[in-house]
Design a protein around this motif. Structure first.
Motif, PDB file in Angstrom:
ATOM      1  N   ALA A   1       0.834  -1.207   0.000  1.00  0.00           N
ATOM      2  CA  ALA A   1       0.000   0.000   0.000  1.00  0.00           C
ATOM      3  C   ALA A   1       0.867   1.254   0.000  1.00  0.00           C
ATOM      4  O   ALA A   1       0.557   2.249  -0.672  1.00  0.00           O
ATOM      5  N   GLU A   2       1.970   1.218   0.753  1.00  0.00           N
ATOM      6  CA  GLU A   2       2.888   2.355   0.771  1.00  0.00           C
ATOM      7  C   GLU A   2       3.526   2.564  -0.603  1.00  0.00           C
ATOM      8  O   GLU A   2       3.701   3.708  -1.051  1.00  0.00           O
ATOM      9  N   ALA A   3       3.844   1.464  -1.290  1.00  0.00           N
ATOM     10  CA  ALA A   3       4.422   1.581  -2.628  1.00  0.00           C
ATOM     11  C   ALA A   3       3.442   2.224  -3.594  1.00  0.00           C
ATOM     12  O   ALA A   3       3.827   3.060  -4.426  1.00  0.00           O
ATOM     13  N   LEU A   4       2.173   1.860  -3.486  1.00  0.00           N
ATOM     14  CA  LEU A   4       1.163   2.473  -4.349  1.00  0.00           C
ATOM     15  C   LEU A   4       1.011   3.960  -4.027  1.00  0.00           C
ATOM     16  O   LEU A   4       0.915   4.798  -4.929  1.00  0.00           O
ATOM     17  N   GLU A   5       1.001   4.276  -2.744  1.00  0.00           N
ATOM     18  CA  GLU A   5       0.891   5.686  -2.339  1.00  0.00           C
ATOM     19  C   GLU A   5       2.088   6.486  -2.833  1.00  0.00           C
ATOM     20  O   GLU A   5       1.937   7.605  -3.347  1.00  0.00           O
ATOM     21  N   ASP A   6       3.278   5.907  -2.718  1.00  0.00           N
ATOM     22  CA  ASP A   6       4.486   6.577  -3.195  1.00  0.00           C
ATOM     23  C   ASP A   6       4.446   6.826  -4.695  1.00  0.00           C
ATOM     24  O   ASP A   6       5.066   7.776  -5.197  1.00  0.00           O
ATOM     25  N   SER A   7       3.729   5.956  -5.411  1.00  0.00           N
ATOM     26  CA  SER A   7       3.632   6.080  -6.864  1.00  0.00           C
ATOM     27  C   SER A   7       2.547   7.061  -7.287  1.00  0.00           C
ATOM     28  O   SER A   7       2.312   7.258  -8.484  1.00  0.00           O
ATOM     29  N   GLY A   8       1.879   7.659  -6.305  1.00  0.00           N
ATOM     30  CA  GLY A   8       0.842   8.644  -6.606  1.00  0.00           C
ATOM     31  C   GLY A   8      -0.483   8.029  -6.991  1.00  0.00           C
ATOM     32  O   GLY A   8      -1.323   8.692  -7.602  1.00  0.00           O
ATOM     33  N   VAL A   9      -0.692   6.761  -6.622  1.00  0.00           N
ATOM     34  CA  VAL A   9      -1.933   6.077  -6.976  1.00  0.00           C
ATOM     35  C   VAL A   9      -3.055   6.565  -6.067  1.00  0.00           C
ATOM     36  O   VAL A   9      -2.920   6.568  -4.843  1.00  0.00           O
ATOM     37  N   GLU A  10      -4.150   6.976  -6.671  1.00  0.00           N
ATOM     38  CA  GLU A  10      -5.290   7.453  -5.907  1.00  0.00           C
ATOM     39  C   GLU A  10      -5.856   6.321  -5.062  1.00  0.00           C
ATOM     40  O   GLU A  10      -6.050   5.200  -5.542  1.00  0.00           O
ATOM     41  N   LYS A  11      -6.093   6.577  -3.790  1.00  0.00           N
ATOM     42  CA  LYS A  11      -6.557   5.555  -2.873  1.00  0.00           C
ATOM     43  C   LYS A  11      -7.870   4.959  -3.370  1.00  0.00           C
ATOM     44  O   LYS A  11      -8.817   5.675  -3.700  1.00  0.00           O
ATOM     45  N   GLY A  12      -7.913   3.624  -3.446  1.00  0.00           N
ATOM     46  CA  GLY A  12      -9.112   2.929  -3.890  1.00  0.00           C
ATOM     47  C   GLY A  12      -9.158   2.643  -5.372  1.00  0.00           C
ATOM     48  O   GLY A  12     -10.008   1.874  -5.820  1.00  0.00           O
ATOM     49  N   SER A  13      -8.251   3.234  -6.149  1.00  0.00           N
ATOM     50  CA  SER A  13      -8.285   2.988  -7.595  1.00  0.00           C
ATOM     51  C   SER A  13      -7.703   1.621  -7.944  1.00  0.00           C
ATOM     52  O   SER A  13      -7.988   1.066  -9.009  1.00  0.00           O
ATOM     53  N   VAL A  14      -6.867   1.070  -7.055  1.00  0.00           N
ATOM     54  CA  VAL A  14      -6.354  -0.290  -7.200  1.00  0.00           C
ATOM     55  C   VAL A  14      -6.780  -1.080  -5.972  1.00  0.00           C
ATOM     56  O   VAL A  14      -6.488  -0.680  -4.837  1.00  0.00           O
ATOM     57  N   ALA A  15      -7.499  -2.176  -6.185  1.00  0.00           N
ATOM     58  CA  ALA A  15      -7.908  -3.035  -5.067  1.00  0.00           C
ATOM     59  C   ALA A  15      -6.732  -3.917  -4.681  1.00  0.00           C
ATOM     60  O   ALA A  15      -6.224  -4.684  -5.496  1.00  0.00           O
ATOM     61  N   LEU A  16      -6.278  -3.799  -3.439  1.00  0.00           N
ATOM     62  CA  LEU A  16      -5.134  -4.558  -2.934  1.00  0.00           C
ATOM     63  C   LEU A  16      -5.632  -5.560  -1.896  1.00  0.00           C
ATOM     64  O   LEU A  16      -6.286  -5.187  -0.926  1.00  0.00           O
TER      65      LEU A  16
END
Length: 260
Positions: free
Chosen positions: A231-246
């Motif tokens: 989740a931190e990696a996605l956040e670091d990549s600028g991914v909008e929260k909830g746009s990728v289901a993890l």
């Protein structure tokens, strides 16, 4: 749906309205049938099996699948050679043997399937890129290290199933022998949470919708540690929260049936 994901056994079901496949056969026919029925399916809901490699937690029940179901088993020529010699499959695999051609898409049960080789200490280990009903799916369950080819396939996928096996601190401070720890970390064993996170940073793209973390270690990881790291990696990549289901897949019981 993941039937089981870990050293206790590995098996995944992927299906469309037209049919389905299994990836690996590390659970019994009884467990498989029960899980399918609970999701409104039956044993006719899949018409082929893909095999990722010849370690026992991935093929423990493949022999009985071949003997009782007679479904075609697709994998590479090298892996089929290993299955033909393996105690659990040697006597039953020959009539089900189907070879996937390298460096091209193969037709399997109405789906397009292509394999790519990943580092792991089996005879040979592959990940799969699968296209079905307009959805692009990639699975790589045992990965000693992430390759450029694996990242490239994941970069084109809507759904990625990827190993996040261990937390480095838990592994190094845990009870495993030094030899086993080195086997896990030195490039032909398993992928750590941090290595998985690094891969996610490389392959994330705007059309990615699902990431499933698989093959979590019972002794050297927790679902929370793996989830938080990715989740931190996605956040670091600028991914909008909830746009990728993890999601973390359970080790020894079936996941829900996910609609991709």
């Amino acid at each position: 749906m993941s039937l089981s994901s870990g050293s206790c056994g590995n098996c995944y079901y992927l299906g469309t309205d037209e049919g389905g496949i299994l990836i690996d056969a590390g659970v019994s026919l009884r467990r498989l049938k029960k899980a399918l029925i609970e999701n409104g399916l039956d044993m006719d809901s899949f018409s082929a099996v893909l095999v990722t490699h010849d370690h026992l937690d991935h093929i423990r029940h493949l022999g009985s699948f071949c003997k009782k179901l007679c479904r075609p088993v697709y994998t590479t020529d090298v892996i089929h050679g290993a299955l033909a010699r393996h105690t659990f499959t040697a006597s039953t695999i020959s009539s089900c043997r189907r070879i996937l051609l390298p460096d091209q898409w193969n037709e399997v049960a109405g789906m397009k399937v292509r394999y790519f080789i990943v580092p792991h200490d089996a005879t040979q280990t592959v990940g799969y890129a699968i296209e079905a009903a307009g959805h692009k799916f990639v699975i790589m369950t045992d990965v000693g290290r992430m390759t450029d080819e694996a990242v490239e396939f994941a970069r084109q996928a809507h759904t990625v199933v990827v190993e996040s096996n261990y937390d480095m601190d838990m592994l190094m401070s845990g009870p495993y022998t030094h030899e086993l720890k080195m086997r896990i970390v030195q490039g032909c064993g398993h992928l750590s949470n941090d290595e998985c996170a690094s891969a996610v940073r490389r392959f994330w793209h705007e059309d990615l919708r699902n990431i499933f973390l698989c093959h979590l270690s019972e002794n050297n990881n927790t679902r929370q540690l793996a989830y938080d790291c990715i989740a931190e990696a996605l956040e670091d990549s600028g991914v909008e929260k909830g746009s990728v289901a993890l999601r973390c897949l359970p080790r020894d019981y079936p996941s829900p049936m996910f609609l991709l």
